[in-house]
Design a protein around this motif. Structure first.
Motif, short mmCIF file in Angstrom:
data_model
loop_
_atom_site.label_atom_id
_atom_site.label_comp_id
_atom_site.label_asym_id
_atom_site.label_seq_id
_atom_site.Cartn_x
_atom_site.Cartn_y
_atom_site.Cartn_z
N ARG A 16 3.36 0.24 -14.13
CA ARG A 16 3.83 1.45 -13.43
C ARG A 16 2.74 2.50 -13.21
O ARG A 16 3.04 3.67 -13.01
N GLU A 19 3.30 4.01 -9.96
CA GLU A 19 4.29 5.09 -9.87
C GLU A 19 3.65 6.46 -10.12
O GLU A 19 3.87 7.41 -9.36
N ARG A 32 7.04 10.25 -12.43
CA ARG A 32 7.28 8.92 -11.86
C ARG A 32 8.58 8.85 -11.06
O ARG A 32 8.73 7.99 -10.20
N SER A 35 8.05 9.13 -7.37
CA SER A 35 7.20 8.10 -6.75
C SER A 35 7.94 7.44 -5.59
O SER A 35 9.17 7.43 -5.56
N HIS A 38 8.82 1.94 -7.12
CA HIS A 38 9.45 1.89 -8.45
C HIS A 38 9.48 0.47 -8.98
O HIS A 38 9.81 -0.46 -8.26
#
Lengths: 132, 591
Positions: A16, A19, A32, A35, A38
């Protein structure tokens, strides 16, 4: 030509980093949830990576009641000044997201920031024939 | 900055929650994560309480680096009183839960009292829901996690849950997140079970406040260079921890047949090359560029792992050399929610007796059966569920039960070195390899053969530094154990806007180490509990390059004397007044 983001699911480890990179680059905050890409954990060894890949279906454009989502210069784009955060696009397509406060919709803009920070080189910006 | 200064306190009985501000001087003294959780825990939990009673508290902590873009910063900490050891317990787990709890806006979460009926807690930023978990109660871990996601209808949530072992109060039950990432040691899952909490789900969508994001991006890039310059990381990235099997066997301190032999003739069937064939997916914790987790997928068995400890303890330690059988035991523990380390080391001692022999069936079937019986507390499993001490006393095998303070040995024979023995003997939660790891340096010739003092000093310092590392919280597999590089102080300083040095961080770690010892002393721990089991001081390793090596009681005493003195503890291992005063811990000492 239409630019779009692609992801190699074999390479993606679900860290991630994309993200956080996306939220910082596009929204200027470390969050995040803001973002446009995902990575969810779906099963023991299965990840679900979601982001707008500039598909040919354009369901998002069809369902948007304010005309905020449209095709501009071969790319599907959201005009934030017209988006009221109703969420119809996000309900029609799981590759579009709403900000946590549901103020407006978020969609990948192919800036390529995540491509640069992905430690697995799993992401790439590609081009295809212009969307119509 | 990089902190929310907020604590979420949940009363499980009243089904209510409050948000408190964490005082700035606490953060300065204890850094965050493990340190801060320990400070609250020792302050709030009175002596003598039942770890499985409503008086026990369960603290989940994030650190100042959690949720930021500092590499490998998604781990989280748990602090509670262990139902296995009766003393201080902290666990540290990977996965993504820590990162997301931080994004919910909390540095600490304290669960208090107990629910009357099974409950699923759902933290969605400031909103806390108490959801009836009756329908999930009884489910194994993987199914639980999937059901929780379905129930809450949010694919992005992270779930911390227990399996049947936690519900049945198995004293070494684990807590799982992201299916097979575990906070496994010491029975944190049983504490969840005793509070009737089946699962804790979290969704966080707060902006993580960072003092200087631009500087943090730069420091994080620098950190990546530091990480990949660490020669150990490359192998970790390629194979994960299982690659240690070959090295440890070669050096002669693999647990073989209940910590007896030290070596097996060949590790070919259970080494990293063997397991490489079963890798179905490589996975990573949050913000980690190393991705050491190897997903095993074979014969219907799916999980992250098996890790080195599990391979060593369910493999050679039980006389099992079939990689798929080891994976099967690992999956059973994951699904029931049990610690593979304590299970493996305890079963090793049990299978080393005449109680369970091949005449009872195939060994692998006996093991599988015992794991199931333990998790469900059926038949002899009801005894096994109590842990190594009760099992050792019942079968009169305490002398060879590999445990310290009730916590089963990890997969390294401590007789390998002075440093490893001392690290096990003095680890805060009982026999643990993750508080100090001097053996690599010992083999590397860092100290002369008879330099006990140098080793003692190293263990003490590394324990303090590791406590600080688990207060940040970053991953030791990526940065190495302790505060090895200035980059950690830099990441912390640019994230928080506070001015931290490695020395200050180490002092915060020392405070944490002192408080956890004070807590455990209050529970009756003293010098008498800091020794290896008899077998390890009386019998030498039976085979291999370390054949004949033991750790005499005399040497253990010499090490403990030096260690206590260096720490400012008295000869009985109790932290002294002068130390408490120097560290400013007076308010934590209750008469």
């Amino acid at each position: 030509m239409t630019k779009y983001l692609t992801l190699d699911t074999e390479r993606c480890t679900g860290c991630r980093i994309c993200e956080s990179t996306c939220a910082i680059t596009t929204e200027g905050v470390l969050n995040r949830a803001k973002s446009r890409i995902h990575i969810y954990r779906k099963d023991v060894l299965i990840l679900n990576q979601l982001f707008c890949d500039q598909c040919d279906e354009h369901l998002c454009i069809d369902v948007c009641p304010t005309g905020a989502i449209s095709l501009k210069n071969c790319q599907v784009r959201i005009d934030r000044s017209l988006c009221d955060g109703c969420g119809k696009c996000a309900r029609a397509c799981n590759k579009i997201f709403l900000t946590p406060e549901e103020h407006f919709a978020l969609m990948c803009i192919q800036c390529g920031a995540c491509v640069k920070t992905c430690p697995e080189n799993a992401l790439e910006i590609k081009e295809k024939e212009c969307l119509k | 900055m990089a902190r929310f200064h907020r604590l979420l306190r949940i009363d499980l009985q009243a089904q209510s929650s409050t948000i408190e501000e964490i005082p700035a001087h606490f953060e300065k003294m204890f850094l965050g994560g493990k340190g801060l959780a320990t400070a609250y825990f020792v302050n709030e939990v009175p002596p003598g309480i039942d770890p499985l009673g409503p008086e026990n508290k369960f603290i989940v902590a994030t650190g100042p680096l959690n949720g930021t873009i500092a590499p490998a910063s998604s781990r989280f900490e748990i602090v509670t009183k262990s139902p296995l050891t009766g003393i201080y317990l902290d666990c540290n787990s990977g996965g993504h839960f820590g990162q997301d709890l931080k994004a919910a806006g909390f540095d600490l979460l304290i669960l208090e009292k107990s629910s009357d009926k099974p409950v699923l807690l759902y933290i969605d930023n400031d909103n806390v829901s108490f959801i009836d978990a009756s329908l999930i109660w009884g489910k194994k871990v993987y199914e639980t996690e999937k059901l929780v996601r379905e129930l809450i209808e949010a694919p992005e949530i992270r779930v911390l849950s227990i399996g049947p072992a936690g519900e049945n109060l198995v004293r070494f039950a684990s807590l799982s997140n992201d299916f097979s990432r575990n906070a496994a040691r010491g029975g944190s899952g049983a504490v969840f079970g005793s509070k009737k909490v089946k699962a804790l789900a979290v969704r966080g969508s707060c902006d993580i406040p960072v003092a200087d994001l631009k500087a943090l991006r730069k420091s994080s890039e620098k950190a990546k260079t530091v990480i990949f310059n660490n020669p150990w990381v490359e192998g970790q990235r390629k194979y994960g921890t299982v690659r240690s099997v070959g090295i440890v066997n070669e050096l002669g301190f693999l647990p073989v047949n209940n910590f007896t032999d030290g070596v097996v003739p060949s590790v070919e069937s259970i080494n990293e090359i063997s397991y490489e064939k079963s890798i179905g997916k490589i996975l990573s914790c949050g913000e980690c560029p190393v991705a050491c987790s190897k997903g095993y997928s074979r014969h219907g068995v799916q999980m992250e792992g098996p890790e080195f400890e599990t391979v060593g303890l369910f493999g050679p330690n039980l006389g099992v050399m079939d990689p798929d059988e080891i994976a099967r035991f690992n999956l059973s523990c994951n699904q029931y929610g049990m610690d593979t380390i304590t299970a493996g080391s305890m079963l090793g001692a049990l299978l080393d007796t005449e109680i369970f022999t091949e005449k009872n069936g195939r060994k692998v079937d006996i093991i599988e059966d015992l794991l199931k019986k333990t998790a469900t507390r059926t038949g002899v499993g009801n005894l096994l569920a109590e842990g190594p001490v009760q099992v050792g006393e019942h079968f009169k095998i305490m002398d060879k039960m590999p445990q310290i303070k009730g916590l089963g040995f990890p997969a390294y024979d401590p007789r390998v070195s002075y440093g490893t023995s001392l690290a096990y003997m003095t680890a805060d939660r009982g026999a643990c390899h993750l508080r100090s790891w001097p053996v690599g340096r010992e083999f590397g010739g860092m100290w002369a053969e008879d330099d006990i003092e140098g080793r003692v000093e190293f263990v003490k310092n590394q324990q303090d530094e590791k406590a600080a590392e688990e207060s940040l919280i970053v991953c030791q597999f990526v940065y190495g154990i302790g505060l090895l590089d200035e980059i950690l102080a830099e990441l912390l300083s640019v994230s928080t806007g506070e001015n931290w040095t490695l020395a200050d961080m180490k002092t915060a770690g020392e405070r944490c180490w002192t408080l956890s010892r004070l807590f455990s002393c209050r529970e009756g721990i003293s010098r008498k509990d800091d020794y290896l089991p008899e077998k390890f001081s009386n019998e030498g390793i039976r085979k291999g390059p370390l054949k004949g090596k033991l750790m005499s009681r005399k040497i253990q005493d010499i090490m403990l004397d030096k260690y206590y003195s260096l720490r400012g503890w008295d000869e009985n291992g109790v932290p002294g007044e002068e130390l408490i005063k120097r560290l400013g811990l007076e308010e934590w000492v209750h008469d």
